[in-house]
Design an enzyme around this catalytic site. Structure first.
Site, PDB file in Angstrom:
ATOM      1  CD  GLU A 331      -1.650  -2.379   1.741  1.00  0.00           C
ATOM      2  OE1 GLU A 331      -0.440  -2.680   1.806  1.00  0.00           O
ATOM      3  OE2 GLU A 331      -2.561  -3.149   2.091  1.00  0.00           O
ATOM      4  CE  LYS A 439      -3.918  -7.175  22.253  1.00  0.00           C
ATOM      5  NZ  LYS A 439      -4.675  -7.571  21.085  1.00  0.00           N
ATOM      6  CD1 TRP A 444      -0.618  -6.070  24.205  1.00  0.00           C
ATOM      7  CD2 TRP A 444       0.077  -4.654  22.626  1.00  0.00           C
ATOM      8  NE1 TRP A 444      -1.725  -5.516  23.626  1.00  0.00           N
ATOM      9  CE2 TRP A 444      -1.332  -4.640  22.651  1.00  0.00           C
ATOM     10  CE3 TRP A 444       0.736  -3.851  21.702  1.00  0.00           C
ATOM     11  CZ2 TRP A 444      -2.083  -3.854  21.792  1.00  0.00           C
ATOM     12  CZ3 TRP A 444      -0.007  -3.055  20.849  1.00  0.00           C
ATOM     13  CH2 TRP A 444      -1.415  -3.067  20.896  1.00  0.00           C
TER      14      TRP A 444
HETATM   15  P1  ADP Z   1       3.630  -8.445   0.972  1.00  0.00           P
HETATM   16  O1  ADP Z   1       4.974  -7.799   1.203  1.00  0.00           O
HETATM   17  O2  ADP Z   1       3.584  -9.862   1.440  1.00  0.00           O
HETATM   18  O3  ADP Z   1       3.069  -8.202  -0.363  1.00  0.00           O
HETATM   19  P2  ADP Z   1       2.503  -6.456   2.595  1.00  0.00           P
HETATM   20  O4  ADP Z   1       2.812  -5.337   1.708  1.00  0.00           O
HETATM   21  O5  ADP Z   1       1.168  -6.487   3.212  1.00  0.00           O
HETATM   22  O6  ADP Z   1       2.625  -7.822   1.931  1.00  0.00           O
HETATM   23  O7  ADP Z   1       3.586  -6.525   3.739  1.00  0.00           O
HETATM   24  C1  ADP Z   1       3.777  -5.416   4.534  1.00  0.00           C
HETATM   25  C2  ADP Z   1       4.052  -5.840   5.943  1.00  0.00           C
HETATM   26  O8  ADP Z   1       5.282  -6.567   6.040  1.00  0.00           O
HETATM   27  C3  ADP Z   1       4.256  -4.677   6.871  1.00  0.00           C
HETATM   28  O9  ADP Z   1       3.041  -4.106   7.270  1.00  0.00           O
HETATM   29  C4  ADP Z   1       5.019  -5.323   8.009  1.00  0.00           C
HETATM   30  O10 ADP Z   1       4.165  -6.003   8.898  1.00  0.00           O
HETATM   31  C5  ADP Z   1       5.862  -6.348   7.312  1.00  0.00           C
HETATM   32  N1  ADP Z   1       7.220  -5.814   7.146  1.00  0.00           N
HETATM   33  C6  ADP Z   1       7.767  -5.287   6.044  1.00  0.00           C
HETATM   34  N2  ADP Z   1       9.050  -4.918   6.282  1.00  0.00           N
HETATM   35  C7  ADP Z   1       9.304  -5.211   7.569  1.00  0.00           C
HETATM   36  C8  ADP Z   1      10.437  -5.052   8.435  1.00  0.00           C
HETATM   37  N3  ADP Z   1      11.584  -4.539   8.011  1.00  0.00           N
HETATM   38  N4  ADP Z   1      10.303  -5.453   9.708  1.00  0.00           N
HETATM   39  C9  ADP Z   1       9.160  -5.986  10.170  1.00  0.00           C
HETATM   40  N5  ADP Z   1       8.076  -6.162   9.418  1.00  0.00           N
HETATM   41  C10 ADP Z   1       8.137  -5.783   8.129  1.00  0.00           C
END
Ligand code: ADP
Length: 542
Positions: A331, A439, A444
């Site tokens: 997004e 939780k 958390w």
């Molecule tokens: P995809 O990458 O599988 O297409 P998304 O765009 O929904 O799906 O993935 C985004 C999510 O990936 C973020 O909201 C986060 O939760 C996770 N994410 C991306 N980069 C990192 C990071 N460096 N550390 C932790 N989580 C991450």
């Protein structure tokens, strides 16, 4: 009073024109699906992108039509990025690793008119084709000589034949910069995938923002190898930001194993690369097993999931590569933050610096972030308070394709679904996905922190933590571990290893060993599957 500057729209086709005019001799090198190495220049790519546009028009494609691609990172896919968007159509990149029914859903939802498909993915498409209602032609991304015999695909076209008789003199149209340019569906671990529809303006601004020194820091001296696929949020924008600055691009094709990547890094003098943690695990193992060194690579972006500290240290200490920890979302085009230390961090000890590097980084200008509590109230940027991370900016979505999922914004901000802290220096740190936080007794526990701590054990190949129901505490953490081949580490040893590294009440109540940790189509730990696998599991503690 309005200013008096020119009102040129920001359009994707201007990037390839800029690269061809100012970096015309700079190379794009691709390992082809056919197996060999292909090389040409930005000048050649521009001509062929124009031929793609001419071919699309000849096939009756109109501005706004969606054109699907099922392809790896390579020069033909790159030409499609520019040819499709540049003539006003929408380049819809599709992840071939998705379940077949998800691919069918996505193609039908997007109403793709054409599907451009890499050679080794044609058999899968052949099977799905009867269910793809809007697809008029499949185009095999190869030449006639390489086309396998016996494919049962009606109206099959061949990429090189389509381009062959086109003049390549097409003049790109100028249109509203908010014209849709490309479409990428989020992998959707629950429910149907949702389409994020980028426009020309958002793509160009994202390319500017991501090339900045403290973002990806790209230049005409960079040699960039995107391991992250062009179907995973446009390879994090590198096929746009690379040509925007005139960097040499190296595309790995479908071969993402350690040996193939290592060979390309060395042969092509790669300086900069980007990918998800799982591919780096394979590369590091390959290099260690064969006692290899990297002679040119300086930067490795790790994103998509949290970069484990053991991986950051291995790149740095064993191979002299600086990890740029990055965070983003489909997004967000996807870039949200990148981690570069500030000048004053030079005074920190190695362990203090690692603490900074574990954060997901700072946003470039263009990404606004805030954290809020359950009632939507702003939380302080003190590096301690954590809450729901909200973002806004010109390359962040305002809603999903065809209104799927309803209203996407809350008071103009996009809720990321991540739980994070923000500090006064601008660094953001994710503690969890909101649906993954554990939780326990009203407090958390961060599954990411626990996973990172477990992954630092030398016998652990991969670790995942999920919350399991508990009679007294609501939920308690369960550590699920995939051991390295031949390793014998047990529960007692792992828990002793974790003690002192995390708060006592965070220590997992149990450890379970598995043969493999399941992943999503984009390489993230598939926690929904783990929760399903362990749904009948009961903690020894209650
Ligand atoms: P995809 O990458 O599988 O297409 P998304 O765009 O929904 O799906 O993935 C985004 C999510 O990936 C973020 O909201 C986060 O939760 C996770 N994410 C991306 N980069 C990192 C990071 N460096 N550390 C932790 N989580 C991450």
């Amino acid at each position: 009073m309005l200013g008096l500057m020119q009102d040129r729209p920001l359009l994707i086709q201007q990037i390839i024109e800029h690269a061809a005019l100012n970096h015309g001799d700079t190379e794009i090198v691709s390992r082809r699906v056919e197996g060999d190495i292909h090389r040409y220049t930005y000048r050649d790519a521009r001509t062929r992108a124009r031929q793609v546009a001419e071919a699309l028009i000849a096939l009756g494609i109109h501005p706004g039509d969606r054109i699907g691609t099922l392809a790896w990172n390579g020069y033909r896919h790159f030409e499609l990025y520019y040819g499709i968007s540049g003539m006003g159509a929408v380049c819809h990149t599709i992840n071939p690793r998705l379940f077949p029914e998800q691919i069918v859903y996505i193609v039908n939802h997007a109403e793709d008119r054409l599907l451009f498909v890499d050679l080794n993915l044609l058999p899968a498409v052949e099977k799905l084709l009867p269910q793809l209602k809007t697809v008029r032609h499949v185009v095999a991304m190869t030449d006639r000589a390489h086309l396998p015999a016996g494919l049962d695909i009606p109206n099959l076209l061949v990429y090189e034949e389509l381009l062959h008789d086109k003049p390549g003199t097409y003049e790109w149209p100028e249109f509203d910069e908010r014209t849709a340019s490309s479409l990428c569906y989020t992998s959707g671990t629950t429910g149907n995938p949702k389409g994020v529809l980028y426009h020309h303006r958002s793509t160009v601004l994202h390319a500017y923002g991501s090339a900045l020194p403290d973002t990806l820091g790209l230049s005409a001296r960079s040699v960039v190898l995107p391991v992250v696929p062009m179907f995973h949020v446009n390879a994090w924008g590198l096929p746009y930001s690379g040509p925007l600055v005139g960097a040499k691009l190296v595309f790995p094709g479908p071969a993402l194993d350690g040996a193939s990547l290592y060979e390309l890094f060395e042969k092509e003098g790669v300086v900069f690369t980007a990918g998800v943690p799982t591919v780096w695990l394979a590369l590091l193992n390959h290099m260690r097993a064969n006692n290899l060194r990297l002679s040119t690579l300086k930067y490795a972006v790790i994103g998509g999931s949290a970069a484990p500290p053991a991986m950051i240290e291995a790149f740095d200490k064993e191979f002299g590569v600086e990890v740029l920890h990055a965070w983003g979302m489909t997004e967000m085009s996807p870039l949200g933050t990148v981690n570069h230390p500030k000048a004053r961090h030079a005074a920190l000890s190695a362990s203090e610096l690692l603490e900074v590097r574990l954060k997901q980084g700072r946003p470039p200008f263009g990404v606004d972030m805030k954290i809020v509590d359950d009632s939507g109230k702003d939380l302080p940027r003190d590096g301690k308070a954590f809450g729901d991370l909200m973002v806004r900016g010109p390359w962040i979505t305002s809603g999903y394709f065809k209104g799927e999922g309803g209203e996407a914004l809350v008071d103009g901000w996009f809720p990321t679904g991540d739980v994070a802290t923000l500090d006064p220096d601008g660094y953001m740190q994710i503690t969890d996905r909101s649906k993954d936080v554990i939780k326990s007794g009203g407090e958390w526990i961060s599954s990411i922190d626990l996973e990172n701590a477990a992954m630092a054990h030398p016998a652990v190949a991969e670790a995942a933590v999920i919350g399991v129901a508990h009679s007294k505490w609501d939920e308690r953490p369960l550590l699920i571990v995939h051991r390295k081949a031949g390793a014998t580490v047990d529960k007692k040893e792992l828990l002793e290893f974790l003690a002192g590294k995390v708060a006592k009440w965070w220590l997992p109540d149990d450890v379970q060993f598995v043969d493999a940790i399941p992943h999503t189509a984009t390489g993230k730990i598939l926690k929904t599957r783990l929760r399903e696998d362990f749904k009948d599991y009961r903690l020894p503690t209650g």
